[in-house]
Design an enzyme around this catalytic site. Structure first.
Site, mmCIF file in Angstrom:
data_model
loop_
_atom_site.group_PDB
_atom_site.id
_atom_site.type_symbol
_atom_site.label_atom_id
_atom_site.label_comp_id
_atom_site.label_asym_id
_atom_site.label_seq_id
_atom_site.Cartn_x
_atom_site.Cartn_y
_atom_site.Cartn_z
ATOM 1 N N ASP A 13 33.433 4.721 22.411
ATOM 2 C CA ASP A 13 32.638 5.936 22.164
ATOM 3 C C ASP A 13 33.338 7.154 22.761
ATOM 4 O O ASP A 13 33.465 8.208 22.123
ATOM 5 C CB ASP A 13 31.192 5.788 22.682
ATOM 6 C CG ASP A 13 31.094 5.227 24.092
ATOM 7 O OD1 ASP A 13 32.124 4.807 24.663
ATOM 8 O OD2 ASP A 13 29.974 5.211 24.647
ATOM 9 N N LYS B 51 34.870 -1.912 24.109
ATOM 10 C CA LYS B 51 33.483 -1.611 24.490
ATOM 11 C C LYS B 51 33.098 -2.660 25.524
ATOM 12 O O LYS B 51 32.145 -3.428 25.362
ATOM 13 C CB LYS B 51 32.587 -1.657 23.234
ATOM 14 C CG LYS B 51 31.152 -1.193 23.455
ATOM 15 C CD LYS B 51 31.007 0.305 23.685
ATOM 16 C CE LYS B 51 29.579 0.651 24.067
ATOM 17 N NZ LYS B 51 29.421 2.057 24.497
ATOM 18 N N TYR C 9 34.900 -8.538 11.021
ATOM 19 C CA TYR C 9 35.197 -8.598 9.590
ATOM 20 C C TYR C 9 35.241 -10.044 9.085
ATOM 21 O O TYR C 9 35.039 -10.295 7.909
ATOM 22 C CB TYR C 9 36.550 -7.946 9.298
ATOM 23 C CG TYR C 9 36.501 -6.454 9.060
ATOM 24 C CD1 TYR C 9 35.815 -5.616 9.931
ATOM 25 C CD2 TYR C 9 37.140 -5.885 7.967
ATOM 26 C CE1 TYR C 9 35.785 -4.251 9.715
ATOM 27 C CE2 TYR C 9 37.113 -4.515 7.738
ATOM 28 C CZ TYR C 9 36.434 -3.716 8.616
ATOM 29 O OH TYR C 9 36.402 -2.352 8.400
ATOM 30 N N ASP D 279 39.799 6.683 10.430
ATOM 31 C CA ASP D 279 39.258 7.740 9.566
ATOM 32 C C ASP D 279 39.084 9.035 10.359
ATOM 33 O O ASP D 279 39.293 10.132 9.837
ATOM 34 C CB ASP D 279 37.898 7.336 8.968
ATOM 35 C CG ASP D 279 38.040 6.624 7.624
ATOM 36 O OD1 ASP D 279 39.017 5.865 7.466
ATOM 37 O OD2 ASP D 279 37.178 6.827 6.747
ATOM 38 N N ASP E 218 39.154 0.602 12.283
ATOM 39 C CA ASP E 218 38.765 1.129 10.977
ATOM 40 C C ASP E 218 38.110 2.498 11.153
ATOM 41 O O ASP E 218 38.445 3.465 10.468
ATOM 42 C CB ASP E 218 37.790 0.155 10.301
ATOM 43 C CG ASP E 218 37.309 0.676 8.966
ATOM 44 O OD1 ASP E 218 38.154 1.119 8.167
ATOM 45 O OD2 ASP E 218 36.082 0.652 8.725
HETATM 46 C C1 IPM Z 1 40.467 0.392 5.355
HETATM 47 C C2 IPM Z 1 39.292 0.215 4.437
HETATM 48 C C3 IPM Z 1 38.974 -1.271 4.335
HETATM 49 C C4 IPM Z 1 38.628 -1.774 5.733
HETATM 50 C C5 IPM Z 1 37.868 -1.626 3.329
HETATM 51 C C6 IPM Z 1 38.158 -1.072 1.960
HETATM 52 C C7 IPM Z 1 37.648 -3.102 3.273
HETATM 53 O O1 IPM Z 1 38.202 0.955 4.874
HETATM 54 O O2 IPM Z 1 41.537 -0.180 5.068
HETATM 55 O O3 IPM Z 1 40.342 1.102 6.348
HETATM 56 O O4 IPM Z 1 37.481 -1.632 6.179
HETATM 57 O O5 IPM Z 1 39.507 -2.336 6.375
HETATM 58 MN MN MN Z 2 38.647 2.240 6.584
#
Ligand code: IPM
Ligand code: MN
Length: 378
Positions: free
Chosen positions: A241, A209, A159, A269, A265
């Site tokens: 993975d 990884k 990042y 999700d 990240d």
């Molecule tokens: C998160 C989001 C952020 C990230 C984006 C919006 C920059 O996806 O907080 O997970 O990738 O960290």
């Molecule tokens: Mn995210």
């Protein structure tokens, strides 16, 4: 672990029972405004019930900041965030910037504030709630009892690494990003993870990884070194993975999941599927301890700005409200108040008063109604 499950790090604020809470709110874009609106209502109810002074300032971050000031992380917001005791963020991102280069996008504002505040550990608890088992597409017996916390490194990795850019001046366009980690960057977030593990089920899963990436090889080496100071915590390593697969196949095996920025990240999700909706997930981004004993903290739901449902009073405010509970605990050491917010959320969930993303049996509640129900339940 009760409530959002962010618990485990203690803040040492002594025994002051009445505090002056200076909170900066950065609603950001899309549903960010709506969910932080409800989270702030909850904070106000807590402050008045327990007699705390609450001073709320509002600042600009993300797309709205670009519109009003030309930059996603204005200097004024940086000043306010460093002066505040704690910061609550909504979400950033607007579809009109979909084709903009990274340096002019709303998301850059979020990366800017994370770095400026030095919040290097992003704690993302993922747990199942009995009332929400059917909200997950996975079988009930797979998700029932899930209780993990993803500890995501937040100030380094791909990042932030340089060089980075898209270059159009060669024989053909090319682009580069750099994943880089220093030993100390890995070490500090690893210690945070082990401290949490100690207060939980004492299981640490480090995700990397290392079969391909040098960064992951250093990651593994440093994690093993730090682990020597935590002999009571069982350490395992897993490739990212495989981790993605195990999170779905056998999510209950995870307690603390420690990983670098981009892997965290992505995996968080995926964790949202276990919790029933990404709208459920709170997060606490933690930096150094302040002289007062409180943690520097930026509290942000895991979800994004969801432009498709923005402005419709439909968004799930639990991620934002859970983030307030985390703030009360870490930044202010108010464990009783944090527990009350978590309990209130659970009561509302059990009552089935939830937003559409959780697929309730009856008519879905609105964002404002859920906020109101939580306030009443406190
Ligand atoms: C998160 C989001 C952020 C990230 C984006 C919006 C920059 O996806 O907080 O997970 O990738 O960290
Ligand atoms: Mn995210």
């Amino acid at each position: 672990m009760p409530g959002t499950g962010v618990g485990g790090l203690s803040s040492e604020q002594g025994d002051r029972s009445v505090l002056n809470l200076n909170v900066l709110v950065l609603p950001g874009d899309g549903i960010g405004t709506e969910v932080t609106g409800e989270a702030v209502k909850v904070l106000r109810v807590v402050a008045s019930k327990w007699g705390h002074q609450l001073t709320i300032r509002e600042g600009l971050l993300g797309g709205i900041a670009i519109h009003k000031t030309g930059t996603p992380f204005p200097a004024e917001t940086e000043k306010l965030s460093l002066a505040a005791d704690s910061v609550l963020m909504g979400a950033v991102g607007l579809p009109e910037f979909d084709n903009a280069p990274p340096e002019t996008r709303p998301e850059r504002g979020l990366l800017g504030i994370r770095k400026a505040m030095g919040v290097f550990a992003n704690l993302r608890p993922v747990r199942s709630y009995k009332a929400l088992l059917n909200s997950s597409p996975l079988k009930n017996e797979l998700v029932d009892g899930v209780d993990m916390i993803i500890v995501r490194e937040l100030n380094g990795g791909i990042y932030y690494g340089t060089p980075r850019g898209v270059y159009d001046d060669g024989p053909e366009p090319y682009a580069v990003n750099t994943m880089a980690y220093t030993k100390s960057e890995i070490e500090r977030v690893t210690r945070m993870g082990f401290e949490l593990a100690r207060k939980r089920r004492k299981k640490m899963m480090s995700v990397d990884k290392s079969n391909v990436l040098e960064c992951s090889q250093l990651w593994r080496r440093v994690v093993v070194e730090v682990a020597a100071d935590y002999p009571d915590v069982a350490l395992e390593h897993i490739l990212v993975d495989n981790c993605a697969m195990q999170l779905i196949l056998n999510p209950k095996r995870f307690d603390v999941v420690l990983t670098e920025n981009m892997f965290g990240d992505i995996l968080s999700d995926e964790g949202a599927v276990l919790a029933g909706s990404i709208g459920m997930l709170p997060s606490a981004s933690i930096g150094a301890k302040k002289p007062s004993g409180a943690w520097t903290g930026l509290y942000e739901p895991v979800h994004g700005s969801a432009p498709d449902i923005a402005g419709q009073n439909k968004a799930n405010p639990f991620g934002a409200i859970g983030s307030v509970a985390a703030m009360l605990e870490y930044s202010f050491g108010l464990t009783e108040e944090a527990a009350a917010v978590n309990r209130a959320m659970e009561l509302v969930l059990n009552g089935g008063k939830v937003t559409a993303d959780l697929k309730p049996a009856g008519t879905p509640a609105t964002t404002e109604q859920v906020g109101e129900y939580v306030c009443q339940a406190i």
